[in-house]
Scaffold this motif. Structure first.
Motif, PDB file in Angstrom:
ATOM      1  N   GLU A 131       0.833  -1.214   0.000  1.00 59.36           N
ATOM      2  CA  GLU A 131       0.000   0.000   0.000  1.00 59.36           C
ATOM      3  C   GLU A 131       0.862   1.258   0.000  1.00 59.36           C
ATOM      4  O   GLU A 131       0.527   2.255  -0.649  1.00 59.36           O
ATOM      5  N   LEU A 132       1.997   1.199   0.711  1.00 60.73           N
ATOM      6  CA  LEU A 132       2.897   2.350   0.784  1.00 60.73           C
ATOM      7  C   LEU A 132       3.778   2.486  -0.456  1.00 60.73           C
ATOM      8  O   LEU A 132       4.452   3.509  -0.630  1.00 60.73           O
ATOM      9  N   GLY A 133       3.792   1.458  -1.291  1.00 63.05           N
ATOM     10  CA  GLY A 133       4.628   1.494  -2.475  1.00 63.05           C
ATOM     11  C   GLY A 133       6.092   1.238  -2.192  1.00 63.05           C
ATOM     12  O   GLY A 133       6.967   1.651  -2.959  1.00 63.05           O
ATOM     13  N   VAL A 134       6.374   0.532  -1.101  1.00 66.89           N
ATOM     14  CA  VAL A 134       7.749   0.226  -0.724  1.00 66.89           C
ATOM     15  C   VAL A 134       8.239  -0.979  -1.537  1.00 66.89           C
ATOM     16  O   VAL A 134       7.505  -1.961  -1.692  1.00 66.89           O
ATOM     17  N   PRO A 135       9.459  -0.955  -2.065  1.00 67.89           N
ATOM     18  CA  PRO A 135       9.954  -2.080  -2.856  1.00 67.89           C
ATOM     19  C   PRO A 135      10.141  -3.335  -1.989  1.00 67.89           C
ATOM     20  O   PRO A 135      10.760  -3.274  -0.926  1.00 67.89           O
ATOM     21  N   GLN A 136       9.612  -4.451  -2.461  1.00 66.58           N
ATOM     22  CA  GLN A 136       9.710  -5.699  -1.723  1.00 66.58           C
ATOM     23  C   GLN A 136       9.660  -6.871  -2.691  1.00 66.58           C
ATOM     24  O   GLN A 136       9.296  -6.706  -3.865  1.00 66.58           O
ATOM     25  N   PRO A 137      10.022  -8.065  -2.254  1.00 65.79           N
ATOM     26  CA  PRO A 137       9.954  -9.224  -3.142  1.00 65.79           C
ATOM     27  C   PRO A 137       8.515  -9.510  -3.563  1.00 65.79           C
ATOM     28  O   PRO A 137       7.560  -9.124  -2.880  1.00 65.79           O
ATOM     29  N   ASP A 138       8.361 -10.213  -4.691  1.00 68.05           N
ATOM     30  CA  ASP A 138       7.040 -10.691  -5.076  1.00 68.05           C
ATOM     31  C   ASP A 138       6.572 -11.677  -4.015  1.00 68.05           C
ATOM     32  O   ASP A 138       7.357 -12.489  -3.514  1.00 68.05           O
ATOM     33  N   TRP A 139       5.295 -11.613  -3.644  1.00 66.00           N
ATOM     34  CA  TRP A 139       4.800 -12.430  -2.542  1.00 66.00           C
ATOM     35  C   TRP A 139       3.334 -12.759  -2.745  1.00 66.00           C
ATOM     36  O   TRP A 139       2.648 -12.172  -3.591  1.00 66.00           O
ATOM     37  N   ALA A 140       2.838 -13.696  -1.939  1.00 66.95           N
ATOM     38  CA  ALA A 140       1.416 -14.042  -1.960  1.00 66.95           C
ATOM     39  C   ALA A 140       1.051 -14.725  -0.644  1.00 66.95           C
ATOM     40  O   ALA A 140       1.906 -15.305   0.033  1.00 66.95           O
ATOM     41  N   ALA A 141      -0.223 -14.636  -0.309  1.00 69.08           N
ATOM     42  CA  ALA A 141      -0.784 -15.427   0.787  1.00 69.08           C
ATOM     43  C   ALA A 141      -1.342 -16.701   0.175  1.00 69.08           C
ATOM     44  O   ALA A 141      -2.132 -16.638  -0.768  1.00 69.08           O
ATOM     45  N   VAL A 142      -0.930 -17.852   0.694  1.00 70.23           N
ATOM     46  CA  VAL A 142      -1.381 -19.137   0.144  1.00 70.23           C
ATOM     47  C   VAL A 142      -2.035 -19.953   1.253  1.00 70.23           C
ATOM     48  O   VAL A 142      -1.501 -20.070   2.352  1.00 70.23           O
ATOM     49  N   SER A 143      -3.198 -20.502   0.949  1.00 72.30           N
ATOM     50  CA  SER A 143      -3.969 -21.232   1.959  1.00 72.30           C
ATOM     51  C   SER A 143      -3.942 -22.739   1.781  1.00 72.30           C
ATOM     52  O   SER A 143      -4.477 -23.461   2.616  1.00 72.30           O
ATOM     53  N   ASP A 144      -3.341 -23.208   0.694  1.00 68.51           N
ATOM     54  CA  ASP A 144      -3.252 -24.652   0.493  1.00 68.51           C
ATOM     55  C   ASP A 144      -2.061 -24.971  -0.399  1.00 68.51           C
ATOM     56  O   ASP A 144      -1.429 -24.087  -0.987  1.00 68.51           O
ATOM     57  N   SER A 145      -1.772 -26.253  -0.510  1.00 65.29           N
ATOM     58  CA  SER A 145      -0.602 -26.692  -1.266  1.00 65.29           C
ATOM     59  C   SER A 145      -0.703 -26.357  -2.747  1.00 65.29           C
ATOM     60  O   SER A 145       0.305 -26.065  -3.400  1.00 65.29           O
ATOM     61  N   ALA A 146      -1.924 -26.390  -3.288  1.00 65.07           N
ATOM     62  CA  ALA A 146      -2.092 -26.095  -4.714  1.00 65.07           C
ATOM     63  C   ALA A 146      -1.688 -24.657  -5.020  1.00 65.07           C
ATOM     64  O   ALA A 146      -0.995 -24.383  -6.012  1.00 65.07           O
ATOM     65  N   ALA A 147      -2.098 -23.718  -4.163  1.00 65.41           N
ATOM     66  CA  ALA A 147      -1.744 -22.314  -4.368  1.00 65.41           C
ATOM     67  C   ALA A 147      -0.245 -22.100  -4.201  1.00 65.41           C
ATOM     68  O   ALA A 147       0.378 -21.326  -4.947  1.00 65.41           O
ATOM     69  N   LEU A 148       0.348 -22.795  -3.229  1.00 66.51           N
ATOM     70  CA  LEU A 148       1.787 -22.685  -3.025  1.00 66.51           C
ATOM     71  C   LEU A 148       2.544 -23.235  -4.225  1.00 66.51           C
ATOM     72  O   LEU A 148       3.507 -22.611  -4.705  1.00 66.51           O
ATOM     73  N   GLN A 149       2.106 -24.378  -4.741  1.00 67.06           N
ATOM     74  CA  GLN A 149       2.789 -24.980  -5.881  1.00 67.06           C
ATOM     75  C   GLN A 149       2.695 -24.072  -7.116  1.00 67.06           C
ATOM     76  O   GLN A 149       3.656 -23.949  -7.881  1.00 67.06           O
ATOM     77  N   ALA A 150       1.545 -23.434  -7.289  1.00 61.64           N
ATOM     78  CA  ALA A 150       1.383 -22.525  -8.426  1.00 61.64           C
ATOM     79  C   ALA A 150       2.366 -21.365  -8.325  1.00 61.64           C
ATOM     80  O   ALA A 150       2.956 -20.946  -9.332  1.00 61.64           O
ATOM     81  N   PHE A 151       2.567 -20.823  -7.106  1.00 64.66           N
ATOM     82  CA  PHE A 151       3.528 -19.728  -6.921  1.00 64.66           C
ATOM     83  C   PHE A 151       4.938 -20.222  -7.224  1.00 64.66           C
ATOM     84  O   PHE A 151       5.722 -19.538  -7.897  1.00 64.66           O
ATOM     85  N   ILE A 152       5.278 -21.402  -6.723  1.00 61.99           N
ATOM     86  CA  ILE A 152       6.607 -21.966  -6.966  1.00 61.99           C
ATOM     87  C   ILE A 152       6.857 -22.116  -8.464  1.00 61.99           C
ATOM     88  O   ILE A 152       7.901 -21.737  -8.986  1.00 61.99           O
ATOM     89  N   ASP A 153       5.861 -22.667  -9.147  1.00 61.24           N
ATOM     90  CA  ASP A 153       5.999 -22.884 -10.596  1.00 61.24           C
ATOM     91  C   ASP A 153       6.171 -21.568 -11.354  1.00 61.24           C
ATOM     92  O   ASP A 153       6.872 -21.517 -12.368  1.00 61.24           O
ATOM     93  N   ASP A 154       5.532 -20.510 -10.861  1.00 64.05           N
ATOM     94  CA  ASP A 154       5.606 -19.209 -11.524  1.00 64.05           C
ATOM     95  C   ASP A 154       6.893 -18.446 -11.197  1.00 64.05           C
ATOM     96  O   ASP A 154       7.135 -17.383 -11.771  1.00 64.05           O
ATOM     97  N   HIS A 155       7.694 -18.978 -10.255  1.00 68.24           N
ATOM     98  CA  HIS A 155       8.891 -18.260  -9.813  1.00 68.24           C
ATOM     99  C   HIS A 155      10.136 -19.145  -9.895  1.00 68.24           C
ATOM    100  O   HIS A 155      10.956 -19.191  -8.962  1.00 68.24           O
ATOM    101  N   GLY A 156      10.249 -19.842 -11.004  1.00 71.09           N
ATOM    102  CA  GLY A 156      11.482 -20.563 -11.278  1.00 71.09           C
ATOM    103  C   GLY A 156      11.671 -21.854 -10.531  1.00 71.09           C
ATOM    104  O   GLY A 156      12.801 -22.360 -10.435  1.00 71.09           O
TER     105      GLY A 156
END
Length: 372
Positions: A109-134
């Motif tokens: 919200e403040l526009g501060v530079p930070q790593p790409d991130w996400a809130a994940v509630s299950d393994s499927a969402a986590l795996q999708a993030f992993i796959d999208d980030h190398g």
């Protein structure tokens, strides 16, 4: 009447506030978690910081409450504020140090530079993030982690399955940042709004624990220093922090600066300032929470180095190690926390200063080895 400052938490950070409190004429009192903790010299009460009535009773004996750690529950903090207690930093700020997901949302919200991130509630969402980030990512428990605890580098969602089962809550997943080094920026801010900034420093982590700090960060040019300070000031103001704020940063391989984590208290990255700055972080924190004019954060020497003493002596007493270290390195400043030796535990640190970085590093490391 002497201002009474209450510190919740009896660890080494509270311990190192005692001497500057005495010098400032403040009456410092500590709510320790147990008998015999590091800050026992100022422990006026022992009790559970999670219990509202225990904390209320302690708060009734002081004029302002501050902290050795960020783990006091929000319900307790907000009850104190409702009671009219001066709490610094307050719950509105501390929530961003207590919950990494809340922190990431606010920094976005403040526009501060930070790593790409996400809130994940299950393994499927986590795996999708992993796959999208190398094919790899960093997973963190949003609450309670420190010194490498609650952090895992994963290449498959199954590697964090137990955390989903244990907590039932969303986890924080971040891109695995390719960084050249880790930095830290400290800011002090008082309730009236005055802020001062320390020089950005380089931190060296081993096994998830800060091992060494070099101040200022070697090779930090004007652009990097200004960027780190600007980020720190923006966060301190945007989050309403009162007291010391430490912003842990990544300097990436492509010369970006990204925010890793926050601490709203004196911090390991600022221990060098005890002996290396005109006003050390422990005195500065007390000035800030008491709403006193802030001190000068300027370094006293070209270079300051901090080396943590981790684990402590496997054999023999701390006193014997102390005597040998002081005898061989009289220019080193040695700070011991009054803790029993234990593998990997922070039991003290060594500070050195000088006009030659290599000499300062050598002396600090050599003094610290006496405690191995």
């Amino acid at each position: 009447m002497t201002l009474r400052v209450g510190v919740i938490g009896g660890g080494q950070l509270a311990r190192m506030m005692i001497a500057p409190a005495v010098e400032l004429g403040l009456d410092i009192r500590v709510l320790a978690e147990a008998e015999g903790m590091s800050a026992q010299l100022a422990a006026s009460a022992v009790g559970d910081y999670r219990d509202l009535e225990t904390v209320r009773a302690f708060a009734s004996t002081v004029d302002v409450v501050t902290f050795d750690h960020e783990h006091v529950p929000q319900t307790v903090l907000r009850a104190l504020v409702d009671d009219g207690v001066a709490v610094h930093p307050g719950p509105d700020a501390l929530q961003f140090a207590q919950d990494k997901l809340v922190m990431r949302e606010k920094l976005a919200e403040l526009g501060v530079p930070q790593p790409d991130w996400a809130a994940v509630s299950d393994s499927a969402a986590l795996q999708a993030f992993i796959d999208d980030h190398g094919g790899k990512a960093v997973v963190k428990t949003p609450r309670g982690g420190y010194d490498g605890k609650g952090v895992r580098v994963v290449r498959n969602a199954d590697e964090a399955a137990d955390w989903f089962l244990d907590s039932g809550d969303a986890l924080l997943v971040e891109e695995l940042v390719s960084f050249s080094r880790e930095l830290a920026q400290q800011i002090a801010r008082r309730p009236s709004g005055q802020m001062v900034a320390y020089p950005v420093v380089e931190t060296v982590q081993r096994d998830g624990v800060c091992a060494e700090v070099f101040a200022p960060a070697p090779g930090a040019g004007e652009r990097l220093s200004q960027m780190a300070e600007s980020i720190g000031r923006q966060i301190a103001e945007g989050l309403g922090v009162t007291g010391m704020l430490a912003v842990e940063l990544f300097e990436t391989d492509d010369e970006r600066i990204l925010v890793n984590e926050l601490a709203m208290r004196p911090h390991n990255s600022g221990h060098w300032s005890q002996d290396g700055a005109v006003t050390g972080q422990f005195e500065q924190h007390l000035r800030a929470v008491a709403d006193l004019p802030l001190g000068d954060p300027t370094p006293r020497a070209d270079w300051s180095v901090m080396v943590n003493i981790l684990g402590g002596p496997a054999q023999g007493a701390f006193e014997d190690c102390f005597d040998a270290a002081m005898t061989e390195h009289p220019d080193a400043k040695i700070h011991i926390y009054g803790k029993a030796a234990r593998p990997g535990r922070k039991v003290g640190h060594v500070n050195t200063t000088g006009d030659d970085l290599d000499d300062a590093v050598y002396t600090a490391r050599a003094a610290a080895t006496h405690f191995a």
